[in-house]
Design a protein around this motif. Structure first.
Motif, PDB file in Angstrom:
ATOM      1  N   ALA A  51     123.907  13.945  84.632  1.00 47.50           N
ATOM      2  CA  ALA A  51     124.444  13.238  85.801  1.00 47.50           C
ATOM      3  C   ALA A  51     123.357  12.900  86.812  1.00 47.50           C
ATOM      4  O   ALA A  51     123.403  11.861  87.462  1.00 47.50           O
ATOM      5  CB  ALA A  51     125.537  14.086  86.457  1.00 47.50           C
ATOM      6  N   GLN A  52     122.377  13.794  86.947  1.00 45.88           N
ATOM      7  CA  GLN A  52     121.355  13.598  87.981  1.00 45.88           C
ATOM      8  C   GLN A  52     120.126  12.885  87.449  1.00 45.88           C
ATOM      9  O   GLN A  52     119.235  12.556  88.229  1.00 45.88           O
ATOM     10  CB  GLN A  52     120.961  14.948  88.585  1.00 45.88           C
ATOM     11  CG  GLN A  52     122.142  15.674  89.231  1.00 45.88           C
ATOM     12  CD  GLN A  52     121.710  16.823  90.113  1.00 45.88           C
ATOM     13  OE1 GLN A  52     120.534  16.958  90.441  1.00 45.88           O
ATOM     14  NE2 GLN A  52     122.667  17.655  90.496  1.00 45.88           N
ATOM     15  N   GLY A  53     120.042  12.710  86.141  1.00 43.89           N
ATOM     16  CA  GLY A  53     118.901  12.007  85.580  1.00 43.89           C
ATOM     17  C   GLY A  53     117.721  12.920  85.357  1.00 43.89           C
ATOM     18  O   GLY A  53     117.206  13.025  84.251  1.00 43.89           O
ATOM     19  N   GLU A  54     117.300  13.573  86.419  1.00 40.03           N
ATOM     20  CA  GLU A  54     116.198  14.529  86.324  1.00 40.03           C
ATOM     21  C   GLU A  54     116.503  15.704  87.225  1.00 40.03           C
ATOM     22  O   GLU A  54     116.879  15.527  88.382  1.00 40.03           O
ATOM     23  CB  GLU A  54     114.886  13.889  86.781  1.00 40.03           C
ATOM     24  CG  GLU A  54     113.995  13.452  85.665  1.00 40.03           C
ATOM     25  CD  GLU A  54     112.634  13.029  86.196  1.00 40.03           C
ATOM     26  OE1 GLU A  54     111.733  12.889  85.374  1.00 40.03           O
ATOM     27  OE2 GLU A  54     112.478  12.842  87.412  1.00 40.03           O
ATOM     28  N   VAL A  55     116.330  16.918  86.682  1.00 38.58           N
ATOM     29  CA  VAL A  55     116.626  18.119  87.453  1.00 38.58           C
ATOM     30  C   VAL A  55     115.520  19.138  87.222  1.00 38.58           C
ATOM     31  O   VAL A  55     115.048  19.323  86.098  1.00 38.58           O
ATOM     32  CB  VAL A  55     117.983  18.728  87.056  1.00 38.58           C
ATOM     33  CG1 VAL A  55     118.266  19.993  87.861  1.00 38.58           C
ATOM     34  CG2 VAL A  55     119.099  17.721  87.248  1.00 38.58           C
ATOM     35  N   CYS A  56     115.138  19.780  88.317  1.00 39.22           N
ATOM     36  CA  CYS A  56     114.165  20.861  88.263  1.00 39.22           C
ATOM     37  C   CYS A  56     114.883  22.155  87.892  1.00 39.22           C
ATOM     38  O   CYS A  56     116.019  22.392  88.298  1.00 39.22           O
ATOM     39  CB  CYS A  56     113.511  20.973  89.635  1.00 39.22           C
ATOM     40  SG  CYS A  56     112.562  22.466  89.885  1.00 39.22           S
ATOM     41  N   SER A  57     114.220  23.008  87.113  1.00 36.45           N
ATOM     42  CA  SER A  57     114.809  24.296  86.727  1.00 36.45           C
ATOM     43  C   SER A  57     115.287  25.072  87.942  1.00 36.45           C
ATOM     44  O   SER A  57     116.340  25.710  87.922  1.00 36.45           O
ATOM     45  CB  SER A  57     113.782  25.140  85.970  1.00 36.45           C
ATOM     46  OG  SER A  57     113.536  24.613  84.695  1.00 36.45           O
TER      47      SER A  57
END
Lengths: 106, 106
Positions: A45-51
DNA sequence: CCTTAATATCGATAATAGTCAATCTATCAA
DNA sequence: TTGATAGATTGACTATTATCGATATTAAGG
């Protein structure tokens, strides 16, 4: 690791042999966990996510998040890119499409 | 048992909540086993299969086959019909389609 | 009835998987 | 160089799962 062999005929067309069944089961097992499904859908959903932004919404510890991202990555379903101290995850849409196709997409 | 709720938005559209993730994970877990994938594909290919004809090709004992058919049936992926002493299994194509849709089918 | 056959269930065991605290590694900032 | 932070790895624990032998259940057939 992403075993590259999810190409072939779907599960409803022809009986799978042991190798095909093992490969497909490996990828499905990566998805068959509630936390990993939520993780995957958040990344999608967010495209790119940090751990670091996954611990709070998933309610799991940092090592557990790391464990789950590793399993999804090994199944080829997500890809991580390290930028400085952070790892940014995105999904691999083609891999997910391979799974759908293996499950008999028209 | 076949929890009826696999209808909604796909995993790539919106983050799943805990309940959606648990339901989908349950069905995927039923598929995420090599023996059950082979079993499912054999049933799909043959249309209808008796439990007694699954032990040999899968190389598992009768109780183990019974265990796996039960899990697949509880996930709503196959349906069994008892005729005399035999149980005949067939797949539930709509349930499989629901899974594909939950995984983001176009 | 009694026997046979197909399937389900039970009980036990071994392997697998999810979780977290502690620790290690890598990167950045001061 | 030192301190702080993000992430990976390790080790231990627990829970789940796959498997099978033994037994129970159900349904013919004689």
């Amino acid at each position: 690791m992403a075993d590259p062999t999810l190409c072939c005929a779907s599960v409803v067309e022809t009986p799978l042999d042991r190798v095909e069944a093992a490969n497909l089961a490996h990828v499905l097992a990566a998805l068959a966990d509630p936390i990993r499904l939520q993780l995957f859908s958040i990344v999608a959903a967010q495209g790119e996510v940090c751990s670091c932004d996954l611990e709070a919404p998933l309610g799991r510890s940092q090592p557990t998040i790391s464990h789950h991202t590793k399993l999804l990555a090994e199944a080829g379903l997500i890809v991580g890119e390290k930028r400085g101290r952070w790892v940014w995850w995105r999904i691999e849409p083609t891999r997910l499409a391979d799974v759908r196709k293996a499950l008999g997409a028209d």
